[in-house]
Structures are given as structure tokens and as C-alpha cells.
Design an enzyme around this catalytic site. Structure first.
Site, short mmCIF file in Angstrom:
data_model
loop_
_atom_site.label_atom_id
_atom_site.label_comp_id
_atom_site.label_asym_id
_atom_site.label_seq_id
_atom_site.Cartn_x
_atom_site.Cartn_y
_atom_site.Cartn_z
N ASN A 12 106.12 72.91 34.41
CA ASN A 12 105.99 73.69 35.64
C ASN A 12 107.26 73.65 36.47
O ASN A 12 108.05 74.59 36.45
CB ASN A 12 104.77 73.20 36.44
CG ASN A 12 104.48 74.06 37.65
OD1 ASN A 12 105.18 75.05 37.90
ND2 ASN A 12 103.49 73.70 38.42
N ASP A 13 107.48 72.56 37.19
CA ASP A 13 108.63 72.49 38.09
C ASP A 13 109.96 72.78 37.41
O ASP A 13 110.86 73.36 38.01
CB ASP A 13 108.70 71.10 38.74
CG ASP A 13 107.57 70.89 39.74
OD1 ASP A 13 107.09 71.88 40.31
OD2 ASP A 13 107.18 69.72 39.94
N VAL A 14 110.08 72.37 36.14
CA VAL A 14 111.36 72.54 35.45
C VAL A 14 111.66 73.98 35.09
O VAL A 14 112.71 74.29 34.55
CB VAL A 14 111.44 71.67 34.16
CG1 VAL A 14 111.31 70.20 34.51
CG2 VAL A 14 110.41 72.09 33.14
#
Lengths: 464, 100
Positions: A393-395
């Protein structure tokens, strides 16, 4: 065996350990490297036996305990599932730490066995070395236990923070220095025991404020600590093999921590002092309800990928949790049969430890030359038809490139949004670990696949 | 004036840090997990200290306080040595190249 001869052999095993690490520069040489490591360890143990020359009954007990420990270790090594590797490594670190503490205690109680002087009159340098070894070892032990509990899910991965935390850590840190100083001047055993006790406490306090997704940094840091503890004991025992190994492991862990911090664009202290972006979580979650997302199913995904010429897979921690790596490989096999070119893109901090995703893909028989690191593959997204984001997700969040206000601004991310279409497998729209909304969900070229990573991938395989 | 042997050990230590630095940077990122498990295994060479500690007793008194800590450390380090090397071996077996 003379002391000089055994010192030469210890040096030899130190060199074999260097070669063991050198072997890891490529998968082809790595197995040979591991063999060097095993030979080095065997030499070190045999030389120790031969140099002691005191074959009393105790020797048999040594062998018995060695075999007990060895069988436990072998049993664990063969039984552990690959998805549990992060907690296994954390658990192993704790054992090294505790072993260092025990050896230091033993040396403190009976210094004459190690040529360090007598009880109450231990050589100053040895006393400093053993107290450093004991303190770092104790911190490694209790810190790794907390990391283990968090990774295993026994303890919540959420950061535990309380008021005055940093102040308490500072006071305890100063107390350790103070105790080492007084231990050296008084040789008092109560100072020694307090030092060990406080160090155990510091290890716990150091790791509890660090959240789940920061575990790659923590685990590398503890790896480094276990090395420094071993080196401290190495100085006490005047043993070259231990000193070399301690330095190798210490710098290895430090480099890994550095790589992990860089992968998140955060300073080491920022990670260690805990918490990330917990403040503006509420403001971002309010406006997310209004934005429309495109919702797809397995058939849509299968159709898109079957007609693509190239697909890039972006795995993350969610893949490990769902154990979706085998289903993923089946999906890729089916796509390859259709003539689709498939590669994998791994972010440095994907998963819970350095290289976590690579091991899981290797377990699922994915050839390692189809798996690429961020810098190697990031330009390829622009020419790729479909990006299949599974459990990351964040990456992948483009906000890291566009919004200087965002807590993850400046973090290197995979340019997933540049591909013609993005398939995002996720259970819900909830934000990732950093607590921020992923802009990618609402893009026109993104199709959300709301499901468990493994189930969704299996369904796609069926419709292919 | 004679050089204290400690300085020699310190030299070995510092040079090894440099060796470690360059060797570890050359490790391919895909093998970072095996790197952690193998460093874990080799740092258990601390078992040499544990063995010395365990054998410090006499034939009459094998188990005294200091040697008991030695025996405990032997178990811990042995778990790590066998576990560390074997699990590394198991992981490395899985890394395969594409069949041509």
C-alpha cells in the site's frame, strides 16, 4: 594445543565467516558460502575443545547440551514456515543476546577460568568489555523478545507510547554508564546484577514504541546489536574469531538498518523514537468517503491481464499474511502461457524484514531473475500494461512524490500509477501503516479488487 | 615501550568492521533475509566462551553457578548455530534461476 596455534585457527574460522557473507553476493555462490560458515563454526568449536585440555566429566555434559540445543535448532529450522521467518530471526537474535549475557555472568563469577584475574580483582579492561557485552546482550535479548511477540501477533503491533518515555530511556541509559563506572571502581557484584537488570528493561522500552511496519529497521538493528554484544565478549575472552564475527555482524546489521531507513526516507532516530503520522490520520479519513472508486472482480482482472503484453506484480506484507505467494505463482504461470511477460517489483521495505518478499517468492518457485528491486524496475511501469498490487500500500502511494505535506513525502515509491491500468488487491479502503490515504485508489486507471489476497488470486487463476 | 595486546585486538576489530562494511554492501538485496539468518548463526560462535565457562569446574564439581551459566549458554548458542545454518540452507535451496 598451544595458545598461538589455536589463535591461528580462530583467525581461520573468522576468515571463513567473511567468505560466508561474501558468498551471498549472488544466489549461485550463496550455498557454498553457507558451507564455509559451517566449516568455520566447526573449526572454532573443535579448537576450543582441544585448547582446554581438561577432559573431565563436564566434557560429556558439554556434548550432551550441544546436542540438545542442536536438535532443537534443527527441528525449528526444518519445521518453520517461510512466512514466519521474521519472528524466527527475531527469536534467534534473542538467544544470541542471552548467551552473551550468560557468558559474561560466568566470566564475572569465575574470572580465573578466563585468565581475567580473580573475583574482586578483575582486570579493568576485561571488566569494561564484559559489562558492555552483558549490557548490549541483555538489550538485544529483551528487545528481540518484544520484536518476536509483535511479529508473531501475540502482542499488538501498534506502538506503545507514554508520557516521559524518552526521558526514562535517557535516565536508564545514563544509569547504565554510571553502573559500569562504579562496577569498575568497586568490583561489586550488586552493580553487575543491576547493570544486567536495567539493560533488560532498556531493551523492552526501546522496542515497545516502534510499530509493526517499522519492524524491518528494528530487526536489522537488533541483528547489529547481537554482533556488538558478541564482539564485547570476544574482547573479554581475547578471541579473534569472536571479535571478527562480532564486527561483521555488527556492521551487517547497521547497513541493513540504513538501507531500510532509506527505503522509508526516514532517519534512524525518527524510527527508533517511534510513531509515524499518527496525528493527521483523522483529517484524511474524512474526505475519503466522497471520492469514487472503481470496483472490479476476478473476471475483470483476468480479462485485463490476459490481454496485456506485460504485467508487473507488486507484492507487500499483505501477500505474506494471506500466504498468497503460491496462488500468485500459479496466476503468473497461467499468464505466461498466454504469452504475457511478467516481472516482480520489490520495494526495500516491503514485508516485515529485509528481503522478506524475495524469500516468499523463492519459496513459491519464482525464479530470482524475474524479481527486481525498486531502482531496477521503476522505469518499466511506464511501458507496462497492468500493475498487480497484492498486499502493498504505502510503497505505491504517489503522494510521496507530489505532496510535501504528506508524512511519507520523499519516500522512494514504486511508480505503479504510470502503468496503463492498476489492479489493487486489498480487503478495504483503509489507509496503510502510515495512516494516510492512498491516492492510487481513486485514479481512473485503477481497479480495486476488494478481497483477501489469496482468494482473489485463486479466483483470477480460475477465470484465466 | 611495548604495545598492549589490546591494541592488536582493537585493530582486528576495526579492520573487520571495514571488511564487513564492504562485504555486506555487495550482498544482493534479494538475499537480505538469508544474510540475517546466517549472521545470526555465525554470531553464535560465542559458544566458544560458553564452552570455556562450562568446563571451568573440576571433575568433582561439574555444576557450580558459573559453569551452569556456561551450560545454559551452550544450549542457546547451539540452537542458534544449527537453526541458523540449516534455515539459511533451506532458504538458499529455494533460489532458482529461470529454466531456459
Amino acid at each position: 594445543m598451544s595458545a598461538n596455534l589455536s589463535a591461528i585457527f580462530y583467525l581461520l574460522s573468522g576468515i571463513l565467516f567473511i567468505l560466508a557473507l561474501r558468498g551471498l553476493s549472488s544466489p549461485e555462490t550463496s550455498r557454498q558460502g553457507n558451507l564455509f560458515g559451517i566449516i568455520g563454526m566447526t573449526i572454532a568449536i573443535l579448537v576450543t575443545f582441544l585448547s582446554i585440555n581438561n577432559f573431565n566429566v563436564g566434557f560429556i555434559y558439554v556434548l550432551v547440551f550441544l546436542l540438545i540445543g542442536g536438535s532443537i535448532g534443527a527441528f525449528i529450522a526444518f519445521r518453520i514456515p517461510m512466512t514466519a521467518m521474521p519472528e524466527l530471526v527475531a527469536g534467534f537474535h534473542s538467544l544470541v543476546g542471552l548467551a552473551a549475557v550468560f557468558v559474561a555472568i560466568s566470566a564475572f563469577l569465575k574470572p580465573e577460568a578466563f585468565n581475567l584475574g580473580n573475583v574482586g580483582n578483575i582486570k579493568l579492561a576485561s571488566l569494561i568489555e564484559m559489562s558492555l557485552g552483558a549490557a548490549i546482550g541483555a538489550i538485544t535479548f529483551s528487545g528481540s523478545i518484544i520484536a518476536f511477540l509483535k511479529l508473531r501477533g501475540i502482542m499488538s503491533g501498534a506502538p506503545i507510547v507514554f508520557k516521559g518515555q524518552h526521558l526514562i530511556n535517557l535516565i536508564l541509559g545514563l544509569a547504565i554508564i554510571f553502573l559500569i563506572y562504579y562496577l569498575c571502581s568497586t568490583q561489586s557484584s550488586s552493580m553487575f546484577w543491576s547493570l544486567v537488570a536495567i539493560s533488560f528493561l532498556v531493551g523492552v522500552l526501546l522496542i515497545i514504541p516502534i510499530g509493526g511496519a517499522d519492524m524491518p529497521v528494528v530487526i536489522s538493528m537488533l541483528n547489529s546489536y547481537s554482533g556488538w554484544a558478541a564482539a564485547g565478549i570476544g574482547f573479554t575472552l581475547e578471541n579473534t574469531a569472536l571479535i571478527i564475527t562480532g564486527a561483521l555482524v555488527g556492521s551487517s546489521g547497521a547497513i541493513l538498518s540504513y538501507i531500510m531507513c532509506k527505503g522509508m526516507n526516514r532517519s534512524f532516530f525518527n524510527v527508533i523514537l517511534g510513531g509515524w503520522g499518527a496525528t493527521d490520520q483523522s483529517s484524511t479519513s474524512q474526505n475519503k468517503e466522497q471520492k469514487p472508486v472503481k470496483n472490479g472482480n476476478a473476471d475483470d482482472a483476468a480479462f485485463l491481464m490476459k490481454n496485456a503484453s506485460s504485467v508487473i506484480i507488486v507484492p507487500g506484507y499483505g501477500m505474506a499474511v494471506a500466504q498468497a505467494q503460491h496462488a500468485l505463482r500459479e496466476m503468473v504461470d497461467a499468464l505466461k502461457k498466454n504469452g504475457v511477460k511478467v516481472s516482480y517489483a520489490i520495494h526495500p521495505v516491503a514485508g516485515r524484514m529485509p528481503g522478506h518478499m524475495n524469500v516468499l517468492l523463492a519459496e513459491a518457485n519464482v525464479p530470482y531473475d524475474e524479481v527486481f528491486e525498486l531502482e531496477e524496475i521503476n522505469n518499466d511501469f511506464a511501458n507496462c500494461d497492468v500493475a498487480y498490487v497484492i498486499g502493498a500500500n504505502d510503497v505505491t502511494n504517489p503522494v510521496a512524490k507530489s505532496d510535501p505535506q504528506s508524512p511519507i513525502y520523499g519516500m522512494p515509491v514504486l511508480d505503479v500509477e504510470k502503468s496503463k491500468s492498476v489492479l489493487f488487491v486489498k480487503r478495504s479502503l483503509s489507509p496503510g501503516y502510515a495512516g494516510i490515504d492512498n491516492d492510487l485508489f481513486y485514479r481512473d486507471n485503477t481497479l480495486m479488487l476488494f478481497a483477501d489476497a489469496k482468494k482473489m488470486t485463486e479466483e483470477i487463476v480460475k477465470s484465466l | 615501550m611495548e604495545i598492549d595486546p589490546f591494541i592488536f585486538r582493537l585493530s582486528i576489530f576495526i579492520l573487520s568492521i571495514f571488511v564487513g562494511y564492504y562485504v555486506v554492501w555487495s550482498v544482493t538485496p534479494s538475499l537480505h533475509t538469508p544474510l540475517m539468518s546466517v549472521t545470526n548463526a555465525i554470531s553464535s560462535v560465542i559458544i566458544v566462551g560458553a564452552i570455556i565457562a562450562a568446563l571451568a569446574g573440576s571433575s568433582e564439581v561439574v555444576f557450580e553457578t558459573s559453569s551452569i551459566f556456561g551450560f545454559l549458554a551452550i544450549i542457546l548458542a547451539a540452537v542458534n548455530i544449527f537453526g541458523g545454518f540449516l534455515v539459511t540452507q533451506r532458504m538458499l535451496q529455494m533460489y532458482k534461476k529461470k529454466k531456459k
